[in-house]
Scaffold this motif. Sequence first.
Motif, PDB file in Angstrom:
ATOM      1  N   PHE A   1      23.364  -5.082 -11.123  1.00 54.74           N
ATOM      2  CA  PHE A   1      22.236  -4.156 -11.845  1.00 54.74           C
ATOM      3  C   PHE A   1      22.651  -2.913 -12.186  1.00 54.74           C
ATOM      4  O   PHE A   1      22.468  -2.161 -13.550  1.00 54.74           O
ATOM      5  N   ILE A   2      23.775  -2.345 -11.653  1.00 55.43           N
ATOM      6  CA  ILE A   2      24.788  -1.258 -12.282  1.00 55.43           C
ATOM      7  C   ILE A   2      25.274  -1.560 -13.280  1.00 55.43           C
ATOM      8  O   ILE A   2      25.467  -0.779 -14.094  1.00 55.43           O
ATOM      9  N   PHE A   3      25.692  -2.896 -13.568  1.00 54.22           N
ATOM     10  CA  PHE A   3      26.671  -2.663 -14.480  1.00 54.22           C
ATOM     11  C   PHE A   3      25.833  -3.158 -15.509  1.00 54.22           C
ATOM     12  O   PHE A   3      26.195  -3.233 -17.250  1.00 54.22           O
ATOM     13  N   ASN A   4      24.580  -3.797 -15.604  1.00 59.82           N
ATOM     14  CA  ASN A   4      24.250  -4.314 -16.489  1.00 59.82           C
ATOM     15  C   ASN A   4      23.020  -2.792 -17.088  1.00 59.82           C
ATOM     16  O   ASN A   4      22.297  -3.117 -17.803  1.00 59.82           O
ATOM     17  N   ASN A   5      23.075  -1.993 -16.539  1.00 66.62           N
ATOM     18  CA  ASN A   5      22.048  -0.715 -17.048  1.00 66.62           C
ATOM     19  C   ASN A   5      20.538  -1.179 -16.369  1.00 66.62           C
ATOM     20  O   ASN A   5      19.701  -0.863 -17.275  1.00 66.62           O
ATOM     21  N   ILE A   6      20.512  -2.090 -15.890  1.00 65.58           N
ATOM     22  CA  ILE A   6      19.593  -2.103 -14.933  1.00 65.58           C
ATOM     23  C   ILE A   6      18.640  -1.308 -13.887  1.00 65.58           C
ATOM     24  O   ILE A   6      19.361  -1.017 -13.284  1.00 65.58           O
ATOM     25  N   ASN A   7      18.019  -0.735 -14.346  1.00 63.24           N
ATOM     26  CA  ASN A   7      16.875   0.030 -12.685  1.00 63.24           C
ATOM     27  C   ASN A   7      16.226  -0.934 -12.132  1.00 63.24           C
ATOM     28  O   ASN A   7      15.421  -1.184 -12.220  1.00 63.24           O
ATOM     29  N   MET A   8      16.594  -0.202 -10.649  1.00 61.50           N
ATOM     30  CA  MET A   8      15.962  -1.389  -9.695  1.00 61.50           C
ATOM     31  C   MET A   8      15.117  -0.440  -9.102  1.00 61.50           C
ATOM     32  O   MET A   8      15.604   0.839  -8.444  1.00 61.50           O
ATOM     33  N   THR A   9      14.212  -0.634  -9.233  1.00 60.33           N
ATOM     34  CA  THR A   9      13.015  -0.077  -8.468  1.00 60.33           C
ATOM     35  C   THR A   9      12.257  -0.023  -7.105  1.00 60.33           C
ATOM     36  O   THR A   9      11.754   0.750  -6.258  1.00 60.33           O
ATOM     37  N   HIS A  10      13.076  -1.346  -6.489  1.00 60.19           N
ATOM     38  CA  HIS A  10      11.883  -1.535  -5.433  1.00 60.19           C
ATOM     39  C   HIS A  10      13.256  -2.511  -4.183  1.00 60.19           C
ATOM     40  O   HIS A  10      13.654  -3.870  -5.120  1.00 60.19           O
ATOM     41  N   ILE A  11      13.103  -2.177  -2.920  1.00 62.01           N
ATOM     42  CA  ILE A  11      13.922  -3.254  -2.070  1.00 62.01           C
ATOM     43  C   ILE A  11      13.649  -3.643  -0.890  1.00 62.01           C
ATOM     44  O   ILE A  11      12.841  -2.032  -0.971  1.00 62.01           O
ATOM     45  N   GLU A  12      13.500  -4.304  -0.518  1.00 60.27           N
ATOM     46  CA  GLU A  12      12.526  -4.374   1.526  1.00 60.27           C
ATOM     47  C   GLU A  12      13.367  -6.046   1.434  1.00 60.27           C
ATOM     48  O   GLU A  12      14.376  -6.570   1.113  1.00 60.27           O
ATOM     49  N   SER A  13      14.063  -6.244   2.823  1.00 59.51           N
ATOM     50  CA  SER A  13      14.058  -7.102   3.675  1.00 59.51           C
ATOM     51  C   SER A  13      13.411  -7.360   4.584  1.00 59.51           C
ATOM     52  O   SER A  13      12.087  -6.678   4.789  1.00 59.51           O
TER      53      SER A  13
ATOM     54  N   ASN B   1       0.603  -1.184  -0.042  1.00 58.10           N
ATOM     55  CA  ASN B   1       0.104  -0.315  -0.230  1.00 58.10           C
ATOM     56  C   ASN B   1       0.757   0.872  -0.045  1.00 58.10           C
ATOM     57  O   ASN B   1       2.552   0.895   0.785  1.00 58.10           O
ATOM     58  N   SER B   2       0.754   2.407  -0.661  1.00 56.85           N
ATOM     59  CA  SER B   2       1.689   3.686  -0.822  1.00 56.85           C
ATOM     60  C   SER B   2       0.988   3.905   0.127  1.00 56.85           C
ATOM     61  O   SER B   2       2.592   4.711   0.106  1.00 56.85           O
ATOM     62  N   THR B   3       0.941   4.818   1.215  1.00 52.01           N
ATOM     63  CA  THR B   3       0.568   5.105   2.561  1.00 52.01           C
ATOM     64  C   THR B   3       1.117   3.553   3.952  1.00 52.01           C
ATOM     65  O   THR B   3       2.065   4.554   4.798  1.00 52.01           O
ATOM     66  N   ALA B   4       0.881   2.346   3.803  1.00 50.11           N
ATOM     67  CA  ALA B   4       0.745   1.550   5.186  1.00 50.11           C
ATOM     68  C   ALA B   4       1.898   0.533   4.433  1.00 50.11           C
ATOM     69  O   ALA B   4       2.298   0.002   5.710  1.00 50.11           O
ATOM     70  N   GLY B   5       2.543   0.942   3.555  1.00 46.58           N
ATOM     71  CA  GLY B   5       3.574  -0.346   3.090  1.00 46.58           C
ATOM     72  C   GLY B   5       3.479  -1.719   2.979  1.00 46.58           C
ATOM     73  O   GLY B   5       2.322  -1.842   2.407  1.00 46.58           O
ATOM     74  N   ILE B   6       4.796  -1.967   2.969  1.00 47.18           N
ATOM     75  CA  ILE B   6       4.516  -4.115   2.120  1.00 47.18           C
ATOM     76  C   ILE B   6       3.241  -4.678   3.288  1.00 47.18           C
ATOM     77  O   ILE B   6       3.152  -4.559   4.400  1.00 47.18           O
TER      78      ILE B   6
END
Length: 376
Positions: free
Chosen positions: A319-331, A163-168
């Motif tokens: 991702f950087i070396f292959n010119n790939i755009n990362m859009t989200h990271i979660e742990s 959710n855009s306000t409450a998160g994952i």
Amino acid sequence: MGDLKEYRAEIDRIDRELVRLFEERMEVSEQIGAYKIENGVKVFDKTRERQKLDEVKGLAHGAFNQHGVEELFSQLMSMSRKKQYAMLEKRGAGGRLPFIGVDRLDTDHIRVVFQGVEGAYSQAAMTAFFGEDVNSFHVARFRDAMEAIAEGSADYAVLPIENSTAGIVADNFDLLVDFENYIVAEQIIPVEHVLMGIKDADLSSVRIVYSHPQALAQCEGLFQAHPDWKAEPFGNTALAARKVAQDGRKDEAAIGSAFAARRFGLQVLKTHISDEEANATRFMIVTNQRIFRKDARKISICFELPHSSGTLYNILSHFIFNNINMTHIESRPIPQRSWEYRFFIDFEGNLAEPSVKNALRGIREEAINMKILGNY
């Protein structure tokens, strides 16, 4: 003591030599890559790299320089690996990913499961994606929905992921690891709360308002404008709407979606009642087949990492070396393993693209338990 121009000239000379040596090293690395391809040797040799780092670290003087040399050579070896991964892909030795590209998803004669009850936002997402006439059923828990498609009683499941306000929605991230189910599409639904009541009700008759605690909190301004109204927490927005419809009382209202109001035959008493207008929930469409649409543009993966310095940095560099755009990271914490984490990453791309294959090969070799969650 010399002047600044002389120092900078000396630095320039050293840098030119470093570049020359770097290119010489990469040429040898390419020859090693060719040998590995011809002889079926894995690119990533963790033991050899650790030995090499200890060796060059021992050549430096002082703690600062030793740490710097270790970091420098760690990156040099990382770049060499990326070069060799690219060679594997170029020579057709990269192997095939276990996913099949399709022109379109099969939505004929299917059955879909969603979590929640009639009138839930999950049902709204399902009808938005599959249409009003889709054959569907609902279950109480997210896990029940994943089990339904795993066992084949449903072809697709619709589950909220963020959710855009409450998160994952944390539970659903974990379920993507627990099951061999895969994301094949997503549907974003605006969370546009309305106030609803029975046909004869109006704002002046309302005294009690039912909804999920989160929805009540998102409409605080409404209660400030009507201090005589009582906010009553309920299991979820759809159940609140159903209660109001079943009770048939003019003094009761519910906060939920216009979709729920239609489902339970209620009238909308007031629209645009959320304090935050830019609110939306992202739902994932999940199946038990390893497929992806050929025009898919987003990929989700997860992986674990060795508990040591720099491992996440090295993984993200693919991702950087292959010119790939990362859009989200979660742990997310790994169950039964205190203080260890699993990472979930979304990035732009398609599984058929060489750059994506190259990045995924590198991540798979260097991470622990990498899983492709879907391309959609």
